[in-house]
Design a protein around this motif. Structure first.
Motif, PDB file in Angstrom:
ATOM      1  N   HIS A   1       0.978  -1.198   0.124  1.00 56.32           N
ATOM      2  CA  HIS A   1      -0.036   0.089   0.130  1.00 56.32           C
ATOM      3  C   HIS A   1       0.785   1.352  -0.123  1.00 56.32           C
ATOM      4  O   HIS A   1       0.282   2.276   0.398  1.00 56.32           O
ATOM      5  CB  HIS A   1      -1.180   0.369   0.917  1.00 56.32           C
ATOM      6  CG  HIS A   1      -1.273  -0.953   1.280  1.00 56.32           C
ATOM      7  ND1 HIS A   1      -2.198  -1.825   0.586  1.00 56.32           N
ATOM      8  CD2 HIS A   1      -1.516  -2.234   2.340  1.00 56.32           C
ATOM      9  CE1 HIS A   1      -3.123  -3.263   0.708  1.00 56.32           C
ATOM     10  NE2 HIS A   1      -2.698  -3.232   2.387  1.00 56.32           N
ATOM     11  N   HIS A   2       2.288   1.699  -0.724  1.00 51.98           N
ATOM     12  CA  HIS A   2       2.400   2.333  -0.625  1.00 51.98           C
ATOM     13  C   HIS A   2       3.745   2.898  -1.847  1.00 51.98           C
ATOM     14  O   HIS A   2       4.206   3.887  -2.296  1.00 51.98           O
ATOM     15  CB  HIS A   2       3.912   1.718   0.363  1.00 51.98           C
ATOM     16  CG  HIS A   2       4.325   2.108   1.715  1.00 51.98           C
ATOM     17  ND1 HIS A   2       3.264   1.035   2.260  1.00 51.98           N
ATOM     18  CD2 HIS A   2       4.374   3.515   3.013  1.00 51.98           C
ATOM     19  CE1 HIS A   2       3.536   1.802   3.781  1.00 51.98           C
ATOM     20  NE2 HIS A   2       4.227   2.875   4.062  1.00 51.98           N
ATOM     21  N   ASP A   3       2.767   2.338  -2.602  1.00 55.02           N
ATOM     22  CA  ASP A   3       2.878   2.137  -4.181  1.00 55.02           C
ATOM     23  C   ASP A   3       1.917   2.715  -4.886  1.00 55.02           C
ATOM     24  O   ASP A   3       1.581   2.961  -6.244  1.00 55.02           O
ATOM     25  CB  ASP A   3       3.560   0.911  -4.779  1.00 55.02           C
ATOM     26  CG  ASP A   3       3.131  -0.557  -4.494  1.00 55.02           C
ATOM     27  OD1 ASP A   3       1.611  -0.247  -4.057  1.00 55.02           O
ATOM     28  OD2 ASP A   3       3.215  -1.125  -5.636  1.00 55.02           O
ATOM     29  N   GLU A   4       1.117   2.763  -4.523  1.00 50.78           N
ATOM     30  CA  GLU A   4      -0.112   3.700  -4.793  1.00 50.78           C
ATOM     31  C   GLU A   4      -0.662   5.462  -4.600  1.00 50.78           C
ATOM     32  O   GLU A   4       0.051   5.641  -3.889  1.00 50.78           O
ATOM     33  CB  GLU A   4      -1.625   2.598  -4.086  1.00 50.78           C
ATOM     34  CG  GLU A   4      -1.326   1.361  -4.244  1.00 50.78           C
ATOM     35  CD  GLU A   4      -2.198   0.613  -2.751  1.00 50.78           C
ATOM     36  OE1 GLU A   4      -2.899   0.839  -2.720  1.00 50.78           O
ATOM     37  OE2 GLU A   4      -2.547  -0.616  -2.916  1.00 50.78           O
ATOM     38  N   THR A   5      -1.884   5.987  -5.373  1.00 52.37           N
ATOM     39  CA  THR A   5      -2.307   6.544  -5.290  1.00 52.37           C
ATOM     40  C   THR A   5      -2.500   6.828  -3.587  1.00 52.37           C
ATOM     41  O   THR A   5      -3.038   5.895  -3.462  1.00 52.37           O
ATOM     42  CB  THR A   5      -3.181   6.839  -6.351  1.00 52.37           C
ATOM     43  OG1 THR A   5      -3.107   6.969  -7.738  1.00 52.37           O
ATOM     44  CG2 THR A   5      -3.802   8.606  -6.396  1.00 52.37           C
ATOM     45  N   ILE A   6      -2.231   7.716  -2.968  1.00 47.39           N
ATOM     46  CA  ILE A   6      -2.603   8.601  -1.404  1.00 47.39           C
ATOM     47  C   ILE A   6      -4.098   8.609  -1.925  1.00 47.39           C
ATOM     48  O   ILE A   6      -4.649  10.051  -2.443  1.00 47.39           O
ATOM     49  CB  ILE A   6      -1.841   9.814  -1.155  1.00 47.39           C
ATOM     50  CG1 ILE A   6      -0.739   9.375  -1.214  1.00 47.39           C
ATOM     51  CG2 ILE A   6      -2.680   9.944  -0.335  1.00 47.39           C
ATOM     52  CD1 ILE A   6       0.003  10.723  -0.917  1.00 47.39           C
ATOM     53  N   SER A   7      -5.059   8.073  -0.917  1.00 46.84           N
ATOM     54  CA  SER A   7      -6.113   8.202  -0.310  1.00 46.84           C
ATOM     55  C   SER A   7      -7.241   7.608   0.508  1.00 46.84           C
ATOM     56  O   SER A   7      -5.834   7.120   0.987  1.00 46.84           O
ATOM     57  CB  SER A   7      -6.902   7.517  -2.141  1.00 46.84           C
ATOM     58  OG  SER A   7      -6.477   5.988  -1.824  1.00 46.84           O
ATOM     59  N   GLY A   8      -7.989   7.543   1.258  1.00 48.72           N
ATOM     60  CA  GLY A   8      -9.190   7.929   2.157  1.00 48.72           C
ATOM     61  C   GLY A   8      -8.437   6.109   2.725  1.00 48.72           C
ATOM     62  O   GLY A   8      -8.369   5.186   3.045  1.00 48.72           O
ATOM     63  N   GLU A   9      -8.934   5.253   1.217  1.00 43.14           N
ATOM     64  CA  GLU A   9      -9.137   3.696   0.843  1.00 43.14           C
ATOM     65  C   GLU A   9      -7.463   3.360   1.482  1.00 43.14           C
ATOM     66  O   GLU A   9      -7.298   2.426   2.291  1.00 43.14           O
ATOM     67  CB  GLU A   9      -8.771   3.170  -0.230  1.00 43.14           C
ATOM     68  CG  GLU A   9      -9.079   1.408  -0.602  1.00 43.14           C
ATOM     69  CD  GLU A   9      -9.779   1.453  -1.851  1.00 43.14           C
ATOM     70  OE1 GLU A   9      -9.412  -0.062  -2.191  1.00 43.14           O
ATOM     71  OE2 GLU A   9      -9.827   2.552  -2.943  1.00 43.14           O
ATOM     72  N   THR A  10      -6.146   3.810   0.789  1.00 47.55           N
ATOM     73  CA  THR A  10      -4.915   3.432   0.830  1.00 47.55           C
ATOM     74  C   THR A  10      -5.035   3.888   2.500  1.00 47.55           C
ATOM     75  O   THR A  10      -4.583   2.106   3.608  1.00 47.55           O
ATOM     76  CB  THR A  10      -4.120   4.242   0.453  1.00 47.55           C
ATOM     77  OG1 THR A  10      -4.317   4.396  -0.964  1.00 47.55           O
ATOM     78  CG2 THR A  10      -2.713   3.848   0.729  1.00 47.55           C
ATOM     79  N   ALA A  11      -5.324   4.680   3.265  1.00 44.18           N
ATOM     80  CA  ALA A  11      -4.650   4.561   4.841  1.00 44.18           C
ATOM     81  C   ALA A  11      -5.672   3.263   5.241  1.00 44.18           C
ATOM     82  O   ALA A  11      -4.616   3.053   6.516  1.00 44.18           O
ATOM     83  CB  ALA A  11      -5.521   6.449   4.794  1.00 44.18           C
ATOM     84  N   GLU A  12      -7.080   3.171   5.409  1.00 41.80           N
ATOM     85  CA  GLU A  12      -7.735   2.131   5.691  1.00 41.80           C
ATOM     86  C   GLU A  12      -7.079   0.936   5.364  1.00 41.80           C
ATOM     87  O   GLU A  12      -6.817  -0.067   7.147  1.00 41.80           O
ATOM     88  CB  GLU A  12      -9.032   1.872   5.072  1.00 41.80           C
ATOM     89  CG  GLU A  12     -10.122   2.969   5.558  1.00 41.80           C
ATOM     90  CD  GLU A  12     -10.254   3.773   7.761  1.00 41.80           C
ATOM     91  OE1 GLU A  12     -10.589   2.409   7.615  1.00 41.80           O
ATOM     92  OE2 GLU A  12      -9.851   4.865   7.713  1.00 41.80           O
ATOM     93  N   LEU A  13      -6.517   0.804   4.217  1.00 45.11           N
ATOM     94  CA  LEU A  13      -5.516  -0.288   4.389  1.00 45.11           C
ATOM     95  C   LEU A  13      -4.634  -1.189   4.653  1.00 45.11           C
ATOM     96  O   LEU A  13      -4.052  -2.062   6.042  1.00 45.11           O
ATOM     97  CB  LEU A  13      -4.861  -1.066   2.545  1.00 45.11           C
ATOM     98  CG  LEU A  13      -6.166  -1.258   1.737  1.00 45.11           C
ATOM     99  CD1 LEU A  13      -5.619  -1.122   0.064  1.00 45.11           C
ATOM    100  CD2 LEU A  13      -7.531  -2.294   2.329  1.00 45.11           C
ATOM    101  N   LEU A  14      -3.565   0.430   5.922  1.00 40.43           N
ATOM    102  CA  LEU A  14      -2.640   0.857   6.490  1.00 40.43           C
ATOM    103  C   LEU A  14      -2.882  -0.119   8.217  1.00 40.43           C
ATOM    104  O   LEU A  14      -2.532  -0.308   8.713  1.00 40.43           O
ATOM    105  CB  LEU A  14      -2.166   1.411   6.106  1.00 40.43           C
ATOM    106  CG  LEU A  14      -1.356   1.735   4.529  1.00 40.43           C
ATOM    107  CD1 LEU A  14      -0.688   3.585   4.797  1.00 40.43           C
ATOM    108  CD2 LEU A  14       0.091   0.983   4.946  1.00 40.43           C
ATOM    109  N   VAL A  15      -4.110   0.225   7.888  1.00 41.03           N
ATOM    110  CA  VAL A  15      -4.598  -0.080   9.804  1.00 41.03           C
ATOM    111  C   VAL A  15      -4.343  -1.495  10.182  1.00 41.03           C
ATOM    112  O   VAL A  15      -4.582  -2.567   9.660  1.00 41.03           O
ATOM    113  CB  VAL A  15      -6.067  -0.300   9.934  1.00 41.03           C
ATOM    114  CG1 VAL A  15      -6.683  -0.472  11.478  1.00 41.03           C
ATOM    115  CG2 VAL A  15      -6.527   1.437   9.676  1.00 41.03           C
ATOM    116  N   GLY A  16      -3.322  -1.458  11.455  1.00 47.12           N
ATOM    117  CA  GLY A  16      -3.039  -3.291  11.639  1.00 47.12           C
ATOM    118  C   GLY A  16      -2.009  -3.936  10.821  1.00 47.12           C
ATOM    119  O   GLY A  16      -1.101  -4.501  11.771  1.00 47.12           O
ATOM    120  N   THR A  17      -0.970  -2.698   9.907  1.00 51.10           N
ATOM    121  CA  THR A  17      -0.346  -3.514   9.649  1.00 51.10           C
ATOM    122  C   THR A  17       1.111  -3.169  10.715  1.00 51.10           C
ATOM    123  O   THR A  17       1.186  -2.295  11.116  1.00 51.10           O
ATOM    124  CB  THR A  17       0.295  -2.499   8.092  1.00 51.10           C
ATOM    125  OG1 THR A  17      -1.131  -2.733   7.839  1.00 51.10           O
ATOM    126  CG2 THR A  17       1.058  -3.083   7.654  1.00 51.10           C
TER     127      THR A  17
END
Length: 256
Positions: free
Chosen positions: A39-55
């Protein structure tokens, strides 16, 4: 040198922060690889942030381990900031021929040595239970601690490319003393490959006085270079080629 070089980026960032170094070594005929954490090579978005939770950092370690598993030989791993921690963890597994830490972040057991480091940690603490979610970079904090050697226009240009980061990752990195899993604990005795540590004198996030504590734990196989006038994002600063030259010279001497 026929050993591939893998470049590992820091928090809130992506492979773009290592592009000058990747190009520098590729132009010299070396194989290079610059993988991204999930999730660090994608366009910055709210969805990207949600995917990072708990990583967690362990997840990023596995991301890089997977990326280098396709190589036919153990690579040189060049890590910036958090990438330096990951380089050490992979080296302890015997997955690196050499490692280079560019202002590598602190590991488990390494206490801050400056008021600036403590002030940076306090700013994170003011964000509440950040480890339960994600953190967006703050311009004032980044311009003071990370981008302090760039002119204001460049600070803004770099900052605008940064993205959200897992709060758990930041917790494991900055508050290792509360991490029951000891995620960033390094098995120094298992690292048998050469180690180069490059520390900018103007790095306020991981100053040379703290970086030297890490170097001491590595022992005799470590080369510590303190470079005057460079800050934390030294590979994006105007004199980045000087740092690349230092790394190239050390690699030639260390592994041929």
């Amino acid at each position: 040198m026929d050993t591939p070089i893998v470049f590992v980026h820091g928090t809130n960032a992506g492979p773009w922060t290592m592009a000058d170094f990747t190009g520098y070594f590729a132009e010299r005929g070396l194989r290079t690889l610059a993988p991204a954490y999930r999730h660090h090579d994608e366009t910055i978005s709210g969805e990207t942030a949600e995917l990072l939770v708990g990583t967690g950092i362990d997840d990023y370690v596995e991301d890089i381990a997977t990326a280098i598993s396709v190589l036919d030989t153990a690579p040189v791993i060049v890590g910036h900031s958090l990438g330096g921690v990951i380089a050490q963890i992979l080296a302890a597994r015997g997955l690196a021929r050499a490692i280079v830490l560019l202002n590598g972040s602190v590991n488990w057991g390494v206490l801050p040595t400056t008021d600036g480091e403590r002030a940076l940690a306090k700013r994170l603490m003011s964000a509440g239970p950040f480890w339960e979610g994600t953190l967006l970079p703050d311009f004032d904090t980044m311009s003071e601690f990370g981008l302090n050697k760039l002119v204001p226009a460049e600070q803004r240009r770099v900052f605008d490319q940064l993205g959200p980061e897992s709060g758990r990752v930041m917790f494991e990195l900055f508050f290792w003393m509360f991490d029951d899993n000891q995620t960033t604990r390094i098995d120094y005795q298992s690292i048998e490959c050469p180690v180069l540590m490059v520390s900018g004198t103007e790095d306020l996030a991981v100053p040379p006085s703290t970086a030297r504590l890490i170097a001491q734990r590595h022992g005799a196989q470590t080369t510590f270079l303190e470079v005057p006038g460079f800050g934390h994002y030294l590979m994006l600063e105007p004199g980045w080629r000087q740092i690349a030259d230092l790394c190239a010279h050390w690699l030639l001497e260390s592994i041929g």
